[in-house]
Design a protein around this motif. Structure first.
Motif, PDB file in Angstrom:
ATOM      1  N   VAL A 226     -66.946  -6.432 -47.922  1.00 45.01           N
ATOM      2  CA  VAL A 226     -65.775  -6.679 -47.076  1.00 45.01           C
ATOM      3  C   VAL A 226     -65.139  -8.015 -47.431  1.00 45.01           C
ATOM      4  O   VAL A 226     -63.904  -8.117 -47.572  1.00 45.01           O
ATOM      5  CB  VAL A 226     -66.179  -6.658 -45.582  1.00 45.01           C
ATOM      6  N   ALA A 227     -65.964  -9.054 -47.607  1.00 49.28           N
ATOM      7  CA  ALA A 227     -65.428 -10.372 -47.955  1.00 49.28           C
ATOM      8  C   ALA A 227     -64.734 -10.336 -49.309  1.00 49.28           C
ATOM      9  O   ALA A 227     -63.657 -10.926 -49.487  1.00 49.28           O
ATOM     10  CB  ALA A 227     -66.559 -11.404 -47.967  1.00 49.28           C
ATOM     11  N   ALA A 228     -65.322  -9.622 -50.279  1.00 52.40           N
ATOM     12  CA  ALA A 228     -64.727  -9.526 -51.616  1.00 52.40           C
ATOM     13  C   ALA A 228     -63.395  -8.778 -51.569  1.00 52.40           C
ATOM     14  O   ALA A 228     -62.433  -9.148 -52.265  1.00 52.40           O
ATOM     15  CB  ALA A 228     -65.705  -8.841 -52.560  1.00 52.40           C
ATOM     16  N   GLU A 229     -63.327  -7.725 -50.779  1.00 50.92           N
ATOM     17  CA  GLU A 229     -62.080  -6.962 -50.660  1.00 50.92           C
ATOM     18  C   GLU A 229     -60.977  -7.808 -50.049  1.00 50.92           C
ATOM     19  O   GLU A 229     -59.816  -7.746 -50.473  1.00 50.92           O
ATOM     20  CB  GLU A 229     -62.323  -5.711 -49.818  1.00 50.92           C
ATOM     21  N   ARG A 230     -61.310  -8.624 -49.046  1.00 53.56           N
ATOM     22  CA  ARG A 230     -60.313  -9.502 -48.429  1.00 53.56           C
ATOM     23  C   ARG A 230     -59.780 -10.503 -49.463  1.00 53.56           C
ATOM     24  O   ARG A 230     -58.573 -10.781 -49.522  1.00 53.56           O
ATOM     25  CB  ARG A 230     -60.920 -10.248 -47.249  1.00 53.56           C
ATOM     26  N   ALA A 231     -60.688 -11.055 -50.271  1.00 49.43           N
ATOM     27  CA  ALA A 231     -60.263 -12.007 -51.293  1.00 49.43           C
ATOM     28  C   ALA A 231     -59.372 -11.335 -52.336  1.00 49.43           C
ATOM     29  O   ALA A 231     -58.364 -11.901 -52.780  1.00 49.43           O
ATOM     30  CB  ALA A 231     -61.490 -12.620 -51.972  1.00 49.43           C
ATOM     31  N   LYS A 232     -59.707 -10.105 -52.713  1.00 53.38           N
ATOM     32  CA  LYS A 232     -58.924  -9.360 -53.708  1.00 53.38           C
ATOM     33  C   LYS A 232     -57.522  -9.085 -53.203  1.00 53.38           C
ATOM     34  O   LYS A 232     -56.547  -9.069 -53.982  1.00 53.38           O
ATOM     35  CB  LYS A 232     -59.652  -8.057 -54.037  1.00 53.38           C
ATOM     36  N   LYS A 233     -57.369  -8.867 -51.898  1.00 46.40           N
ATOM     37  CA  LYS A 233     -56.064  -8.590 -51.308  1.00 46.40           C
ATOM     38  C   LYS A 233     -55.258  -9.863 -51.024  1.00 46.40           C
ATOM     39  O   LYS A 233     -54.126  -9.790 -50.536  1.00 46.40           O
ATOM     40  CB  LYS A 233     -56.251  -7.816 -50.002  1.00 46.40           C
ATOM     41  N   GLY A 234     -55.844 -11.023 -51.301  1.00 44.93           N
ATOM     42  CA  GLY A 234     -55.149 -12.271 -51.056  1.00 44.93           C
ATOM     43  C   GLY A 234     -55.271 -12.784 -49.644  1.00 44.93           C
ATOM     44  O   GLY A 234     -54.606 -13.757 -49.261  1.00 44.93           O
ATOM     45  N   ASP A 235     -56.139 -12.167 -48.839  1.00 44.91           N
ATOM     46  CA  ASP A 235     -56.359 -12.604 -47.459  1.00 44.91           C
ATOM     47  C   ASP A 235     -57.427 -13.699 -47.481  1.00 44.91           C
ATOM     48  O   ASP A 235     -58.603 -13.467 -47.185  1.00 44.91           O
ATOM     49  CB  ASP A 235     -56.812 -11.415 -46.610  1.00 44.91           C
ATOM     50  N   THR A 236     -57.004 -14.926 -47.817  1.00 51.18           N
ATOM     51  CA  THR A 236     -57.953 -16.026 -47.986  1.00 51.18           C
ATOM     52  C   THR A 236     -58.696 -16.352 -46.698  1.00 51.18           C
ATOM     53  O   THR A 236     -59.926 -16.511 -46.701  1.00 51.18           O
ATOM     54  CB  THR A 236     -57.224 -17.281 -48.494  1.00 51.18           C
ATOM     55  N   ALA A 237     -57.948 -16.463 -45.599  1.00 52.55           N
ATOM     56  CA  ALA A 237     -58.593 -16.788 -44.323  1.00 52.55           C
ATOM     57  C   ALA A 237     -59.581 -15.695 -43.925  1.00 52.55           C
ATOM     58  O   ALA A 237     -60.691 -15.985 -43.444  1.00 52.55           O
ATOM     59  CB  ALA A 237     -57.548 -16.967 -43.234  1.00 52.55           C
TER      60      ALA A 237
ATOM     61  N   ALA B   5     -61.160 -13.659 -45.992  1.00 53.33           N
ATOM     62  CA  ALA B   5     -62.295 -13.715 -46.920  1.00 53.33           C
ATOM     63  C   ALA B   5     -63.274 -14.808 -46.499  1.00 53.33           C
ATOM     64  O   ALA B   5     -64.499 -14.621 -46.557  1.00 53.33           O
ATOM     65  CB  ALA B   5     -61.799 -13.960 -48.338  1.00 53.33           C
ATOM     66  N   VAL B   6     -62.718 -15.959 -46.074  1.00 51.65           N
ATOM     67  CA  VAL B   6     -63.586 -17.049 -45.626  1.00 51.65           C
ATOM     68  C   VAL B   6     -64.333 -16.641 -44.358  1.00 51.65           C
ATOM     69  O   VAL B   6     -65.545 -16.863 -44.235  1.00 51.65           O
ATOM     70  CB  VAL B   6     -62.759 -18.328 -45.374  1.00 51.65           C
ATOM     71  N   ALA B   7     -63.629 -16.029 -43.403  1.00 51.64           N
ATOM     72  CA  ALA B   7     -64.266 -15.633 -42.148  1.00 51.64           C
ATOM     73  C   ALA B   7     -65.358 -14.601 -42.376  1.00 51.64           C
ATOM     74  O   ALA B   7     -66.476 -14.727 -41.848  1.00 51.64           O
ATOM     75  CB  ALA B   7     -63.215 -15.082 -41.190  1.00 51.64           C
ATOM     76  N   CYS B   8     -65.043 -13.569 -43.165  1.00 49.84           N
ATOM     77  CA  CYS B   8     -66.039 -12.511 -43.406  1.00 49.84           C
ATOM     78  C   CYS B   8     -67.172 -13.007 -44.292  1.00 49.84           C
ATOM     79  O   CYS B   8     -68.334 -12.607 -44.126  1.00 49.84           O
ATOM     80  CB  CYS B   8     -65.360 -11.286 -44.022  1.00 49.84           C
ATOM     81  N   GLY B   9     -66.844 -13.884 -45.259  1.00 49.09           N
ATOM     82  CA  GLY B   9     -67.889 -14.448 -46.113  1.00 49.09           C
ATOM     83  C   GLY B   9     -68.854 -15.302 -45.323  1.00 49.09           C
ATOM     84  O   GLY B   9     -70.072 -15.240 -45.522  1.00 49.09           O
ATOM     85  N   ARG B  10     -68.306 -16.102 -44.405  1.00 52.46           N
ATOM     86  CA  ARG B  10     -69.171 -16.948 -43.572  1.00 52.46           C
ATOM     87  C   ARG B  10     -70.054 -16.096 -42.666  1.00 52.46           C
ATOM     88  O   ARG B  10     -71.251 -16.387 -42.484  1.00 52.46           O
ATOM     89  CB  ARG B  10     -68.300 -17.887 -42.723  1.00 52.46           C
ATOM     90  N   ALA B  11     -69.510 -15.023 -42.124  1.00 50.69           N
ATOM     91  CA  ALA B  11     -70.301 -14.132 -41.267  1.00 50.69           C
ATOM     92  C   ALA B  11     -71.385 -13.429 -42.075  1.00 50.69           C
ATOM     93  O   ALA B  11     -72.489 -13.181 -41.570  1.00 50.69           O
ATOM     94  CB  ALA B  11     -69.386 -13.112 -40.598  1.00 50.69           C
ATOM     95  N   ALA B  12     -71.078 -13.105 -43.326  1.00 49.36           N
ATOM     96  CA  ALA B  12     -72.090 -12.473 -44.182  1.00 49.36           C
ATOM     97  C   ALA B  12     -73.219 -13.450 -44.484  1.00 49.36           C
ATOM     98  O   ALA B  12     -74.406 -13.095 -44.461  1.00 49.36           O
ATOM     99  CB  ALA B  12     -71.445 -11.989 -45.478  1.00 49.36           C
TER     100      ALA B  12
ATOM    101  N   LYS C 114     -62.241 -23.447 -50.449  1.00 51.51           N
ATOM    102  CA  LYS C 114     -61.524 -24.497 -51.178  1.00 51.51           C
ATOM    103  C   LYS C 114     -60.056 -24.129 -51.320  1.00 51.51           C
ATOM    104  O   LYS C 114     -59.168 -24.977 -51.170  1.00 51.51           O
ATOM    105  CB  LYS C 114     -62.167 -24.700 -52.544  1.00 51.51           C
ATOM    106  N   LYS C 115     -59.799 -22.862 -51.597  1.00 47.56           N
ATOM    107  CA  LYS C 115     -58.418 -22.385 -51.739  1.00 47.56           C
ATOM    108  C   LYS C 115     -57.663 -22.492 -50.416  1.00 47.56           C
ATOM    109  O   LYS C 115     -56.477 -22.825 -50.379  1.00 47.56           O
ATOM    110  CB  LYS C 115     -58.433 -20.931 -52.220  1.00 47.56           C
ATOM    111  N   LEU C 116     -58.366 -22.219 -49.318  1.00 50.56           N
ATOM    112  CA  LEU C 116     -57.739 -22.276 -48.001  1.00 50.56           C
ATOM    113  C   LEU C 116     -57.373 -23.702 -47.612  1.00 50.56           C
ATOM    114  O   LEU C 116     -56.392 -23.929 -46.894  1.00 50.56           O
ATOM    115  CB  LEU C 116     -58.685 -21.675 -46.954  1.00 50.56           C
ATOM    116  N   GLY C 117     -58.163 -24.661 -48.098  1.00 54.44           N
ATOM    117  CA  GLY C 117     -57.887 -26.054 -47.780  1.00 54.44           C
ATOM    118  C   GLY C 117     -58.124 -26.337 -46.310  1.00 54.44           C
ATOM    119  O   GLY C 117     -59.151 -25.993 -45.744  1.00 54.44           O
ATOM    120  N   GLY C 118     -57.109 -26.960 -45.675  1.00 54.60           N
ATOM    121  CA  GLY C 118     -57.264 -27.312 -44.266  1.00 54.60           C
ATOM    122  C   GLY C 118     -56.789 -26.249 -43.314  1.00 54.60           C
ATOM    123  O   GLY C 118     -56.642 -26.515 -42.110  1.00 54.60           O
TER     124      GLY C 118
END
Length: 473
Positions: A171-182, A184-191, A142-146
């Motif tokens: 890994v997905a949580a760490e990406r989100a914590k670092k502000g790497d939204t894209a 976090a979405v990619a790693c979260g989806r793979a998880a 949602k944060k990433l939007g389009g």
């Protein structure tokens, strides 16, 4: 996860459970120390490795095994049936805390063995383990939007097929914590890829245990994360088609779902079936609902038959049954409402949703369940027999099962009884006849004669050729 992987993971769980051994007994499968002197049984000098075929099996180099593979003990791997028997002897197994991998393995083991109801709690436990990752993914998306979402490889998530769900989630949580939204979405989806298979399987299990509303909710949860996920996309449309035949909005949703499946998965073996069901749902919606559509088809069929004189000699029940897309009578109309009666699934959907691996263990279980259903029929316990046949029908809709299910519904006086009886008689009257022999052999002579009487009235041509009248005298 395939059945073989589920067996491996479940075997690992059982191996980790403390065995009931006497105090001081060495662990089973553990390597023993080399004797200080030569063994009288082998005659080998001290320190000599065991000869092939003598003594214990040769040790296996752990580094030669895949990551996560249970230690080799020299014993044959247990079968699914053996594992299930061991699982049933473990106290408090369902309530015990488990990793995602163990919970999903247990659920898939029960599911692939045809024990759908027992698979549901374990599959749910596995889903619960992925709950936080799901929430993180949806929030980050949602944060990433389009914005563009990279693949897991492009985002360098570092996952392999063996990476556990817990590690992927970190890994997905760490990406989100670092502000790497894209990322976090990619790693979260793979998880969540691991969880989506589990959720789709639970949805199938819910539908096969007569909880269509619950199945729809789970399919929709999967599609919220992955809108083109094949099993959920097809499964949701199939359940809408089977259960919401008078809801025009639901029929439209089913049609659109089948079309989306065809577009997203053009090489799937289910594409031809999806096209057929898409056309059927579209026609049913335009006709004003499934009942009106089936009535129109039946009237068209009646007119064609009368003009061509094709119906002469057909069993009465067969002529009264509504045809499906292939021109054969449907097992029953789509389920409606709260599901008080058994779900009579069409042949198309049974074939599409049956992703179960037909192992020897599953076939043996189905044989046993059908035999139990026949025992219950002979004792007049129709409600219990119905439960047995409902378990088997989606996996093995053969003549024997159709005959037993039809006679069960007749005994219960269900509204669908005559239609299902007509299907059983028109497709395999010999199987219905044989059910009468089975009932008689089990002591239900009265039931056998009642069945043969009804069969003779429904299929007079078969009755004459099979000398059915002699059995009634």
């Amino acid at each position: 996860m395939t059945l073989s992987l589920a067996l491996t993971a479940t075997a690992a769980l059982l191996a980790a459970d403390p065995p009931s051994l006497p105090a001081g007994h060495p662990p089973l499968g553990a390597a023993t120390e080399s004797p200080a002197a030569s063994s009288p049984s082998t005659g080998l000098p001290p320190g000599h490795p065991p000869a092939v075929g003598v003594g214990s099996p040769a040790p296996v180099d752990p580094s030669a095994l895949p990551q996560g593979h249970p230690a080799m003990t020299g014993r044959m791997a247990p079968t699914a049936d053996e594992l299930l028997k061991q699982l049933e002897g473990m106290q408090g197994l369902r309530e015990r805390e488990k990793t995602f991998e163990i919970a999903s393995s247990l659920g898939k083991l029960y599911y692939t063995s045809g024990r759908f109801e027992e698979s549901i709690p374990y599959l749910q436990q596995a889903e619960d383990k992925a709950k936080s990752t799901r929430e993180l993914f949806l929030a980050q998306r949602k944060k990433l939007g389009g914005g563009a979402v990279p693949s897991a490889e492009e985002a360098r998530c570092g996952f392999t097929e063996q990476t556990p769900m817990e590690e992927r989630a970190k890994v997905a949580a760490e990406r989100a914590k670092k502000g790497d939204t894209a990322g976090a979405v990619a790693c979260g989806r793979a998880a969540l890829e691991l969880s989506l298979d589990v959720e789709s399987m639970r949805a199938n299990a819910l539908f096969l245990t007569n909880d269509a509303p619950g199945a729809l909710k789970v399919y929709e949860r999967v599609l919220e994360v992955a809108p083109s996920f094949a099993d959920a996309l097809f499964g949701r449309s199939a359940v809408l088609y089977e259960t919401r035949g008078e809801d025009l909005k639901a029929l439209r949703g089913a049609h659109e779902g089948f079309e989306a499946f065809i577009a997203a998965h053009p090489n799937s073996p289910r594409v031809s079936l999806a096209r057929k069901l898409s056309r059927m749902t579209d026609e049913a919606e335009k006709a004003g609902g499934m009942k009106k559509w089936l009535a129109t088809r039946e009237e068209d069929r009646r007119i064609r038959s009368s003009k061509l004189d094709l119906s002469r000699g057909a069993p009465p029940m067969a002529r009264a049954s509504a045809p499906n897309a292939g021109g054969q009578p449907m097992a029953a109309g789509p389920m409606q409402g709260g599901g008080a009666s058994a779900p009579m699934i069409s042949q198309e959907t049974m074939e599409a949703m049956n992703s179960v691996e037909h192992t020897p263990e599953l076939e043996a279980h189905l044989d046993q369940t059908v035999a139990q259903g026949e025992d219950l029929l002979a004792k007049g316990r129709y409600d219990e027999a119905l439960t047995a046949y409902r378990q088997v029908m989606p996996l093995r809709p053969d003549g024997r099962v159709k005959a037993g299910l039809a006679w069960t519904l007749v005994g219960l006086g269900k509204p669908t009884a005559e239609r299902v009886w007509g299907v059983a008689v028109s497709s395999d009257p010999a199987a219905v006849d044989k059910l009468g022999e089975t009932l008689k052999a089990k002591g239900d002579t009265k039931g056998a004669k009642a069945l043969w009487t009804k069969l003779a009235a429904s299929a007079p041509d078969y009755a004459a050729s099979a000398s059915l009248q002699a059995k009634l005298e």
